[in-house]
Design an enzyme around this catalytic site. Structure first.
Site, mmCIF file in Angstrom:
data_model
loop_
_atom_site.group_PDB
_atom_site.id
_atom_site.type_symbol
_atom_site.label_atom_id
_atom_site.label_comp_id
_atom_site.label_asym_id
_atom_site.label_seq_id
_atom_site.Cartn_x
_atom_site.Cartn_y
_atom_site.Cartn_z
ATOM 1 N N TYR A 145 -8.729 7.836 8.990
ATOM 2 C CA TYR A 145 -7.633 6.905 9.310
ATOM 3 C C TYR A 145 -7.045 7.232 10.684
ATOM 4 O O TYR A 145 -6.961 6.360 11.560
ATOM 5 C CB TYR A 145 -6.563 7.019 8.234
ATOM 6 C CG TYR A 145 -5.411 6.052 8.392
ATOM 7 C CD1 TYR A 145 -5.521 4.729 7.984
ATOM 8 C CD2 TYR A 145 -4.199 6.474 8.947
ATOM 9 C CE1 TYR A 145 -4.454 3.846 8.115
ATOM 10 C CE2 TYR A 145 -3.129 5.592 9.080
ATOM 11 C CZ TYR A 145 -3.265 4.282 8.658
ATOM 12 O OH TYR A 145 -2.205 3.413 8.797
ATOM 13 N N GLY A 148 -9.542 6.814 13.481
ATOM 14 C CA GLY A 148 -9.847 5.383 13.582
ATOM 15 C C GLY A 148 -8.754 4.655 14.367
ATOM 16 O O GLY A 148 -9.023 3.843 15.246
ATOM 17 N N ASN A 174 6.333 4.975 8.591
ATOM 18 C CA ASN A 174 6.359 4.588 7.165
ATOM 19 C C ASN A 174 7.282 3.408 6.894
ATOM 20 O O ASN A 174 8.496 3.502 7.079
ATOM 21 C CB ASN A 174 6.824 5.763 6.301
ATOM 22 C CG ASN A 174 5.880 6.937 6.402
ATOM 23 O OD1 ASN A 174 5.688 7.489 7.479
ATOM 24 N ND2 ASN A 174 5.288 7.324 5.292
ATOM 25 N N ASN A 190 5.129 4.715 -5.422
ATOM 26 C CA ASN A 190 4.919 5.650 -6.534
ATOM 27 C C ASN A 190 6.227 6.004 -7.224
ATOM 28 O O ASN A 190 6.353 5.880 -8.446
ATOM 29 C CB ASN A 190 4.297 6.957 -6.019
ATOM 30 C CG ASN A 190 2.779 6.935 -6.086
ATOM 31 O OD1 ASN A 190 2.177 5.888 -6.286
ATOM 32 N ND2 ASN A 190 2.164 8.090 -5.907
ATOM 33 N N GLY A 207 8.485 19.312 -1.557
ATOM 34 C CA GLY A 207 9.340 18.146 -1.308
ATOM 35 C C GLY A 207 10.230 18.275 -0.090
ATOM 36 O O GLY A 207 11.105 17.432 0.136
ATOM 37 N N GLN A 209 8.975 18.259 2.982
ATOM 38 C CA GLN A 209 8.405 17.484 4.097
ATOM 39 C C GLN A 209 9.229 16.211 4.301
ATOM 40 O O GLN A 209 9.812 15.699 3.345
ATOM 41 C CB GLN A 209 6.916 17.157 3.836
ATOM 42 C CG GLN A 209 6.607 16.122 2.765
ATOM 43 C CD GLN A 209 6.452 16.731 1.378
ATOM 44 O OE1 GLN A 209 7.142 17.679 1.016
ATOM 45 N NE2 GLN A 209 5.566 16.166 0.566
ATOM 46 N N ARG A 211 9.902 12.185 6.011
ATOM 47 C CA ARG A 211 9.401 10.919 6.546
ATOM 48 C C ARG A 211 10.631 10.085 6.908
ATOM 49 O O ARG A 211 11.739 10.327 6.406
ATOM 50 C CB ARG A 211 8.570 10.143 5.514
ATOM 51 C CG ARG A 211 7.247 10.805 5.100
ATOM 52 C CD ARG A 211 6.227 10.865 6.214
ATOM 53 N NE ARG A 211 4.936 11.348 5.755
ATOM 54 C CZ ARG A 211 4.590 12.641 5.689
ATOM 55 N NH1 ARG A 211 5.454 13.574 6.033
ATOM 56 N NH2 ARG A 211 3.377 12.977 5.298
HETATM 57 P P1 NAD Z 1 -2.103 -2.942 3.071
HETATM 58 O O1 NAD Z 1 -3.169 -2.077 2.501
HETATM 59 O O2 NAD Z 1 -1.184 -3.650 2.142
HETATM 60 O O3 NAD Z 1 -2.750 -4.042 4.026
HETATM 61 C C1 NAD Z 1 -3.970 -3.904 4.694
HETATM 62 C C2 NAD Z 1 -4.746 -5.196 4.520
HETATM 63 O O4 NAD Z 1 -5.998 -5.087 5.215
HETATM 64 C C3 NAD Z 1 -5.077 -5.486 3.053
HETATM 65 O O5 NAD Z 1 -4.755 -6.811 2.765
HETATM 66 C C4 NAD Z 1 -6.574 -5.226 2.968
HETATM 67 O O6 NAD Z 1 -7.212 -5.970 1.952
HETATM 68 C C5 NAD Z 1 -7.013 -5.613 4.363
HETATM 69 N N1 NAD Z 1 -8.278 -4.992 4.756
HETATM 70 C C6 NAD Z 1 -8.648 -3.688 4.624
HETATM 71 N N2 NAD Z 1 -9.897 -3.523 5.100
HETATM 72 C C7 NAD Z 1 -10.315 -4.733 5.544
HETATM 73 C C8 NAD Z 1 -11.514 -5.202 6.123
HETATM 74 N N3 NAD Z 1 -12.557 -4.380 6.350
HETATM 75 N N4 NAD Z 1 -11.616 -6.509 6.457
HETATM 76 C C9 NAD Z 1 -10.582 -7.364 6.204
HETATM 77 N N5 NAD Z 1 -9.420 -6.979 5.659
HETATM 78 C C10 NAD Z 1 -9.294 -5.680 5.320
HETATM 79 O O7 NAD Z 1 -1.291 -2.039 4.084
HETATM 80 P P2 NAD Z 1 -0.057 -2.406 5.029
HETATM 81 O O8 NAD Z 1 0.994 -1.423 4.773
HETATM 82 O O9 NAD Z 1 0.269 -3.846 4.959
HETATM 83 O O10 NAD Z 1 -0.661 -2.056 6.462
HETATM 84 C C11 NAD Z 1 -1.022 -3.061 7.406
HETATM 85 C C12 NAD Z 1 -1.451 -2.391 8.708
HETATM 86 O O11 NAD Z 1 -0.365 -1.623 9.229
HETATM 87 C C13 NAD Z 1 -2.623 -1.420 8.538
HETATM 88 O O12 NAD Z 1 -3.456 -1.530 9.671
HETATM 89 C C14 NAD Z 1 -1.959 -0.072 8.512
HETATM 90 O O13 NAD Z 1 -2.813 0.940 8.974
HETATM 91 C C15 NAD Z 1 -0.778 -0.292 9.452
HETATM 92 N N6 NAD Z 1 0.315 0.670 9.170
HETATM 93 C C16 NAD Z 1 1.113 0.494 8.074
HETATM 94 C C17 NAD Z 1 2.112 1.417 7.820
HETATM 95 C C18 NAD Z 1 3.063 1.268 6.657
HETATM 96 O O14 NAD Z 1 3.924 2.126 6.472
HETATM 97 N N7 NAD Z 1 3.011 0.223 5.864
HETATM 98 C C19 NAD Z 1 2.292 2.522 8.670
HETATM 99 C C20 NAD Z 1 1.440 2.677 9.749
HETATM 100 C C21 NAD Z 1 0.460 1.720 10.006
HETATM 101 N N1 UDP Z 2 4.108 11.982 -1.691
HETATM 102 C C1 UDP Z 2 4.698 12.575 -2.808
HETATM 103 N N2 UDP Z 2 4.487 12.001 -4.017
HETATM 104 C C2 UDP Z 2 3.738 10.873 -4.188
HETATM 105 C C3 UDP Z 2 3.162 10.284 -3.032
HETATM 106 C C4 UDP Z 2 3.357 10.872 -1.813
HETATM 107 O O1 UDP Z 2 5.396 13.587 -2.699
HETATM 108 O O2 UDP Z 2 3.616 10.416 -5.339
HETATM 109 C C5 UDP Z 2 4.377 12.605 -0.358
HETATM 110 C C6 UDP Z 2 3.141 12.829 0.489
HETATM 111 O O3 UDP Z 2 2.533 14.074 0.211
HETATM 112 C C7 UDP Z 2 3.736 12.768 1.879
HETATM 113 C C8 UDP Z 2 4.886 11.774 1.752
HETATM 114 O O4 UDP Z 2 5.159 11.682 0.355
HETATM 115 O O5 UDP Z 2 4.271 14.021 2.235
HETATM 116 C C9 UDP Z 2 4.547 10.381 2.271
HETATM 117 O O6 UDP Z 2 3.332 9.982 1.668
HETATM 118 P P1 UDP Z 2 2.704 8.526 1.877
HETATM 119 O O7 UDP Z 2 1.345 8.565 1.250
HETATM 120 O O8 UDP Z 2 3.646 7.492 1.431
HETATM 121 O O9 UDP Z 2 2.578 8.356 3.470
HETATM 122 P P2 UDP Z 2 2.019 9.260 4.655
HETATM 123 O O10 UDP Z 2 1.727 10.655 4.166
HETATM 124 O O11 UDP Z 2 0.804 8.562 5.125
HETATM 125 O O12 UDP Z 2 3.148 9.262 5.619
#
Ligand code: NAD
Ligand code: UDP
Length: 319
Positions: A145, A148, A174, A190, A207, A209, A211
């Protein structure tokens, strides 16, 4: 002026809110999604709108559409989902980005890339500024991720320098709100689902850490401001600087739901960032003083309401 906009990943959590907002602003939206983590239930209310079109397609495969702007959101965002098929995740970020940039080149369209605070990895500086290059493990379980997203940013800048493609990059911190997938494993969904079901609340590690949680409407406002200004390509952090430990988050959710759930501790996944907080100086400077409006507890209340309704209706998993 009404324009036509492609959103990849448009049936996901953020993509569906972005679709709502762009349609409300009078634009046409083509929502493309392979429905890996996205759900039709997120966009079913839009199916009757003549300005909305859904296409089931994978961004890894090239596509054509006549549009003025492209928002590239396709990519699973929660760690369990993006680790489920790590190779597919990195292909989605890299090949999806190449396909979006290639399409933008043909159309002379503007491309918006949904990048992530994960480009900073487990950061050594705090809060994180856009100038920080990050501290990312290139071979860990989060790398599909993180790397990428980093490569997608590189591609945006290479297409920008080499081909003059008009790009905008947001680094999302987040974000939470209604329509998060109830089973996607992210912390806010969750904890809320566990609290509403009276199940144990699973804190990974001790707990402590942190965000910083941004409510979805604040994020979408930031997206539009970034996309529709001409001063900067970004990358720009969009997030809420309010920083909380996972223990504090759990306590807030226990308090707001009135649940009898107990906190339990489970193993911390590897490479889990210790702390994360956006520096939003650039967002304020370039995006017309953008800053989050929704405090954590208000946003949690709305998200709890949503989950409580959808879980009761059995609609949470959707179709
Ligand atoms: P999400 O999983 O709800 O949405 C992602 C969407 O992309 C889904 O609808 C999924 O079906 C689609 N998708 C995945 N792979 C695909 C593919 N190969 N082809 C077509 N569609 C595909 O997640 P989200 O929270 O809505 O995230 C949206 C974007 O924002 C993502 O790129 C994610 O990395 C980025 N982002 C989100 C957060 C957050 O906190 N929500 C934080 C950082 C970055
Ligand atoms: N986390 C947790 N319990 C859960 C899910 C996540 O304590 O049931 C923690 C996880 O280890 C991380 C933080 O919550 O430290 C945020 O996790 P999330 O997967 O939401 O996002 P990201 O780690 O990608 O910021």
């Amino acid at each position: 002026m009404s324009i036509r906009i492609l959103i990849t990943g448009g049936a996901g959590f953020l993509g569906s809110h972005l679709s709502d907002r762009l349609l409300a602003d009078g634009h046409e939206v083509i929502c493309m999604d392979n429905l890996f983590t996205g759900r039709k239930v997120n966009i079913e209310h839009l199916f009757q709108n003549p300005k909305f079109e859904f296409i089931r397609h994978d961004v890894v495969d090239p596509f054509k559409a006549e549009v003025d702007q492209i928002y590239n959101l396709a990519c699973p965002a929660s760690p369990p989902h993006y680790q489920y098929n790590a190779i597919k995740t990195i292909k989605t970020s890299v090949m999806g980005m190449i396909n979006c940039l290639g399409l933008a080149k043909r159309l002379n369209a503007r491309v918006f890339q949904a990048s992530s605070s994960e480009v900073y990895g487990d950061p050594e500086i705090h809060p994180q500024q856009e100038g920080y290059w990050g501290h990312v493990n290139p071979i860990g379980i989060r790398s599909c991720y993180d790397e990428g997203k980093r490569c997608a940013e590189t591609l945006c800048f290479d297409y920008h320098r080499q081909n003059g493609i008009d790009v905008r990059i947001v680094r999302i911190f987040n974000t939470y709100g209604p329509r998060m997938h109830p089973n996607d494993g992210r912390v806010v969904s969750n904890f809320i689902v566990q609290a509403l079901k009276g199940e144990d609340i699973t804190i990974y590690g001790d707990g402590t850490q942190t965000r910083s949680f941004c409510y979805v409407s604040d994020l979408i406002e930031g997206f539009l401001r970034l996309m529709n200004q001409d001063e900067t390509t970004g990358p720009i952090n969009i997030g809420n600087p309010g920083e909380f430990t996972m223990l504090e988050l759990a306590e807030n959710i226990i308090d707001l739901t009135g649940t009898t759930s107990k906190i339990v501790h489970q193993d911390l996944p590897s490479d889990d960032p210790r702390q994360r907080q956006p520096d939003i100086t650039l967002a304020k400077k370039y995006l017309d003083n953008w800053e989050p409006q929704v405090p954590l507890r208000d946003g949690l209340k709305k998200t709890i309401e949503h989950f409580s309704e959808t879980l009761n209706l059995g609609k949470a998993i959707g179709f």
